[in-house]
Motif scaffolding. Structure first.
Motif, PDB file in Angstrom:
ATOM      1  N   SER A   1       0.804  -1.212   0.001  1.00  0.00           N
ATOM      2  CA  SER A   1      -0.070  -0.069   0.209  1.00  0.00           C
ATOM      3  C   SER A   1       0.908   1.233  -0.077  1.00  0.00           C
ATOM      4  N   ASN A   2       0.362   2.355  -0.743  1.00  0.00           N
ATOM      5  CA  ASN A   2       0.985   3.499  -0.880  1.00  0.00           C
ATOM      6  C   ASN A   2       1.003   4.226   0.646  1.00  0.00           C
ATOM      7  N   MET A   3       0.075   3.633   1.500  1.00  0.00           N
ATOM      8  CA  MET A   3      -0.017   4.331   2.727  1.00  0.00           C
ATOM      9  C   MET A   3       0.819   3.718   3.931  1.00  0.00           C
TER      10      MET A   3
ATOM     11  N   ALA B   1      -5.086  -0.083 -11.421  1.00  0.00           N
ATOM     12  CA  ALA B   1      -3.864   0.273 -11.873  1.00  0.00           C
ATOM     13  C   ALA B   1      -2.727   0.293 -10.939  1.00  0.00           C
ATOM     14  N   LEU B   2      -3.063   0.367  -9.447  1.00  0.00           N
ATOM     15  CA  LEU B   2      -1.751   0.352  -8.446  1.00  0.00           C
ATOM     16  C   LEU B   2      -1.189  -1.178  -8.508  1.00  0.00           C
ATOM     17  N   GLY B   3      -2.132  -2.112  -8.714  1.00  0.00           N
ATOM     18  CA  GLY B   3      -1.768  -3.530  -8.671  1.00  0.00           C
ATOM     19  C   GLY B   3      -0.854  -3.554  -9.833  1.00  0.00           C
TER      20      GLY B   3
ATOM     21  N   ILE C   1       5.089   7.456  -0.050  1.00  0.00           N
ATOM     22  CA  ILE C   1       4.743   8.013  -1.261  1.00  0.00           C
ATOM     23  C   ILE C   1       3.509   8.398  -1.604  1.00  0.00           C
ATOM     24  N   GLU C   2       2.478   8.126  -0.666  1.00  0.00           N
ATOM     25  CA  GLU C   2       1.216   8.838  -1.055  1.00  0.00           C
ATOM     26  C   GLU C   2       1.451  10.424  -0.750  1.00  0.00           C
ATOM     27  N   ASN C   3       2.139  10.879   0.337  1.00  0.00           N
ATOM     28  CA  ASN C   3       2.433  12.176   0.527  1.00  0.00           C
ATOM     29  C   ASN C   3       2.973  12.922  -1.212  1.00  0.00           C
ATOM     30  N   LEU C   4       4.059  11.968  -1.660  1.00  0.00           N
ATOM     31  CA  LEU C   4       4.578  12.684  -2.706  1.00  0.00           C
ATOM     32  C   LEU C   4       3.746  12.592  -3.991  1.00  0.00           C
ATOM     33  N   TYR C   5       3.047  11.609  -4.085  1.00  0.00           N
ATOM     34  CA  TYR C   5       2.036  11.303  -5.131  1.00  0.00           C
ATOM     35  C   TYR C   5       0.957  12.304  -5.023  1.00  0.00           C
ATOM     36  N   GLN C   6       0.337  12.696  -3.771  1.00  0.00           N
ATOM     37  CA  GLN C   6      -0.616  13.740  -3.737  1.00  0.00           C
ATOM     38  C   GLN C   6      -0.101  15.043  -4.343  1.00  0.00           C
ATOM     39  N   ALA C   7       1.202  15.419  -3.565  1.00  0.00           N
ATOM     40  CA  ALA C   7       1.844  16.693  -3.813  1.00  0.00           C
ATOM     41  C   ALA C   7       2.101  16.946  -5.164  1.00  0.00           C
ATOM     42  N   SER C   8       2.101  15.825  -5.919  1.00  0.00           N
ATOM     43  CA  SER C   8       2.554  15.981  -7.500  1.00  0.00           C
ATOM     44  C   SER C   8       1.521  16.600  -8.281  1.00  0.00           C
ATOM     45  N   LYS C   9       0.221  16.522  -7.647  1.00  0.00           N
ATOM     46  CA  LYS C   9      -0.864  17.324  -8.405  1.00  0.00           C
ATOM     47  C   LYS C   9      -0.802  18.697  -8.499  1.00  0.00           C
ATOM     48  N   TYR C  10       0.180  19.310  -7.488  1.00  0.00           N
ATOM     49  CA  TYR C  10       0.103  20.722  -7.505  1.00  0.00           C
ATOM     50  C   TYR C  10       1.370  21.268  -7.728  1.00  0.00           C
TER      51      TYR C  10
ATOM     52  N   ALA D   1      -2.831  13.317   4.302  1.00  0.00           N
ATOM     53  CA  ALA D   1      -2.136  14.160   2.946  1.00  0.00           C
ATOM     54  C   ALA D   1      -3.244  13.988   2.016  1.00  0.00           C
ATOM     55  N   LYS D   2      -3.878  12.969   1.725  1.00  0.00           N
ATOM     56  CA  LYS D   2      -4.908  12.816   0.754  1.00  0.00           C
ATOM     57  C   LYS D   2      -5.986  13.535   1.095  1.00  0.00           C
ATOM     58  N   LYS D   3      -6.449  13.642   2.219  1.00  0.00           N
ATOM     59  CA  LYS D   3      -7.570  14.822   2.592  1.00  0.00           C
ATOM     60  C   LYS D   3      -7.184  16.029   2.270  1.00  0.00           C
TER      61      LYS D   3
ATOM     62  N   VAL E   1      -3.649  -7.173  -6.467  1.00  0.00           N
ATOM     63  CA  VAL E   1      -4.901  -6.576  -6.793  1.00  0.00           C
ATOM     64  C   VAL E   1      -4.987  -5.530  -5.192  1.00  0.00           C
ATOM     65  N   GLU E   2      -4.968  -4.304  -5.452  1.00  0.00           N
ATOM     66  CA  GLU E   2      -5.500  -3.522  -4.349  1.00  0.00           C
ATOM     67  C   GLU E   2      -7.289  -3.500  -4.304  1.00  0.00           C
ATOM     68  N   TYR E   3      -7.515  -4.587  -3.330  1.00  0.00           N
ATOM     69  CA  TYR E   3      -8.996  -4.663  -3.016  1.00  0.00           C
ATOM     70  C   TYR E   3      -9.520  -3.484  -2.403  1.00  0.00           C
ATOM     71  N   THR E   4     -10.656  -2.672  -2.952  1.00  0.00           N
ATOM     72  CA  THR E   4     -11.282  -1.660  -2.237  1.00  0.00           C
ATOM     73  C   THR E   4     -12.854  -1.852  -2.259  1.00  0.00           C
ATOM     74  N   ASP E   5     -13.245  -0.916  -1.588  1.00  0.00           N
ATOM     75  CA  ASP E   5     -14.766  -0.799  -1.560  1.00  0.00           C
ATOM     76  C   ASP E   5     -15.324  -0.267  -3.100  1.00  0.00           C
TER      77      ASP E   5
HETATM   78  N1  LIG Z   1      -8.049   5.936   1.039  1.00  0.00           N
HETATM   79  C1  LIG Z   1      -7.989   5.173   0.259  1.00  0.00           C
HETATM   80  N2  LIG Z   1      -8.824   4.325   0.094  1.00  0.00           N
HETATM   81  C2  LIG Z   1      -9.111   3.539  -0.757  1.00  0.00           C
HETATM   82  O1  LIG Z   1     -10.194   2.545  -0.798  1.00  0.00           O
HETATM   83  C3  LIG Z   1      -8.204   3.451  -1.878  1.00  0.00           C
HETATM   84  N3  LIG Z   1      -8.288   2.503  -2.915  1.00  0.00           N
HETATM   85  C4  LIG Z   1      -7.094   4.332  -1.830  1.00  0.00           C
HETATM   86  N4  LIG Z   1      -6.325   4.377  -2.672  1.00  0.00           N
HETATM   87  C5  LIG Z   1      -5.038   5.065  -2.840  1.00  0.00           C
HETATM   88  O2  LIG Z   1      -5.226   6.422  -2.768  1.00  0.00           O
HETATM   89  C6  LIG Z   1      -4.381   7.221  -3.964  1.00  0.00           C
HETATM   90  C7  LIG Z   1      -5.263   7.574  -4.951  1.00  0.00           C
HETATM   91  O3  LIG Z   1      -5.826   8.851  -4.619  1.00  0.00           O
HETATM   92  P1  LIG Z   1      -6.406   9.822  -5.644  1.00  0.00           P
HETATM   93  O4  LIG Z   1      -7.759   9.098  -5.942  1.00  0.00           O
HETATM   94  O5  LIG Z   1      -5.517  10.250  -6.914  1.00  0.00           O
HETATM   95  O6  LIG Z   1      -6.577  11.171  -4.950  1.00  0.00           O
HETATM   96  C8  LIG Z   1      -3.336   5.893  -4.470  1.00  0.00           C
HETATM   97  O7  LIG Z   1      -2.323   5.883  -3.542  1.00  0.00           O
HETATM   98  C9  LIG Z   1      -4.332   4.647  -4.420  1.00  0.00           C
HETATM   99  O8  LIG Z   1      -3.484   3.504  -3.979  1.00  0.00           O
HETATM  100  N5  LIG Z   1      -6.825   4.959  -0.777  1.00  0.00           N
END
Ligand SMILES: Nc1nc(O)c(N)c(N[C@@H]2O[C@H](COP(=O)(O)O)[C@@H](O)[C@H]2O)n1
Length: 203
Positions: A30-32, A150-152, A48-57, A76-78, A127-131
């Motif tokens: 996980s990036n987190m 995409a992450l997987g 790297i989540e901080n780096l990835y999010q900062a790259s947006k700006y 950071a994402k928030k 696979v990054e499994y998410t809701d």
């Molecule tokens: N917080 C969180 N919950 C989930 O269920 C997720 N799948 C993720 N994914 C991660 O969030 C990043 C992408 O963020 P943006 O959508 O571009 O703001 C990336 O690191 C995903 O792996 N996060």
């Protein structure tokens, strides 16, 4: 994984490696996940989540500073979401390239720890499994997980890299205006040695 490849994939449950949080055997994917800091020039970035999010700006150093300085990647994402209007206009075109770079730098600078986790997935799909996130991850769909994942897919691409006889981890990112504060990652040689060739690991 190409930038325009938004195709959905299906993964049979029980025949893939999944991660959902930073916990568990594959939580480090996980990036987190904590414990994988990266450095760009004099800047230490906890995650790297901080780096990835900062790259947006890239044009907003004040926003970047807040994101980079966040003690938690979720936070950071928030923070990032609060500034969505300032997001680079081509974000959807470059986001996979930027994530590839973030993952490569995570590997380069945490080589043993991260490559051990990647190798432990064998040849199974990751696979990054998410809701809900069908772009970065995949969601529950009966016998399958379904999503772009995409992450997987980027993690699987990285896993292939560590099998190469000479491990060349970081590719020059093809992203204009890839600024992290004063660091222009297009001319990254000055900050990170992206030509770094490391002998194959004993893995
Ligand atoms: N917080 C969180 N919950 C989930 O269920 C997720 N799948 C993720 N994914 C991660 O969030 C990043 C992408 O963020 P943006 O959508 O571009 O703001 C990336 O690191 C995903 O792996 N996060």
């Amino acid at each position: 994984m190409e930038d325009n490849k938004n195709q959905t994939r299906r993964y049979l449950k029980g025949e893939c490696i999944t991660f959902r949080s930073t916990k568990g055997e594959f939580g480090g994917l996980s990036n987190m996940a904590p414990g994988f800091p990266v450095r760009i020039g004099n800047l230490i970035i906890s995650n790297i989540e901080n780096l990835y999010q900062a790259s947006k700006y890239p044009k907003y150093f004040d926003i970047q500073k807040r994101i980079l300085g966040s003690s938690s990647p979720m936070y950071a994402k928030k923070i990032s979401r609060l500034h969505i209007k300032c997001e680079r206009p081509d974000w959807n075109l470059v986001r996979f390239r930027i994530m590839r770079f973030c993952l490569q730098i995570k590997l380069q600078q945490n080589l043993k720890q991260f490559s051990d986790i990647l190798s432990s997935t064998g040849n199974l799909p990751i696979v990054e499994y998410t809701d809900t996130d069908k772009i970065w991850g995949a969601v529950d769909c009966g016998d399958y997980y379904e999503g772009v994942n995409a992450l997987g897919r980027l993690l699987m691409e990285l896993r292939e890299k560590i099998k190469e006889p000479e491990l060349h981890i970081i590719d020059k990112p093809k992203v204009n205006d890839f600024f992290i504060l004063e660091y222009d990652l297009q001319i990254m040689d000055n900050y990170i040695n992206y030509k770094n060739i490391i002998n194959k690991l004993d893995i």
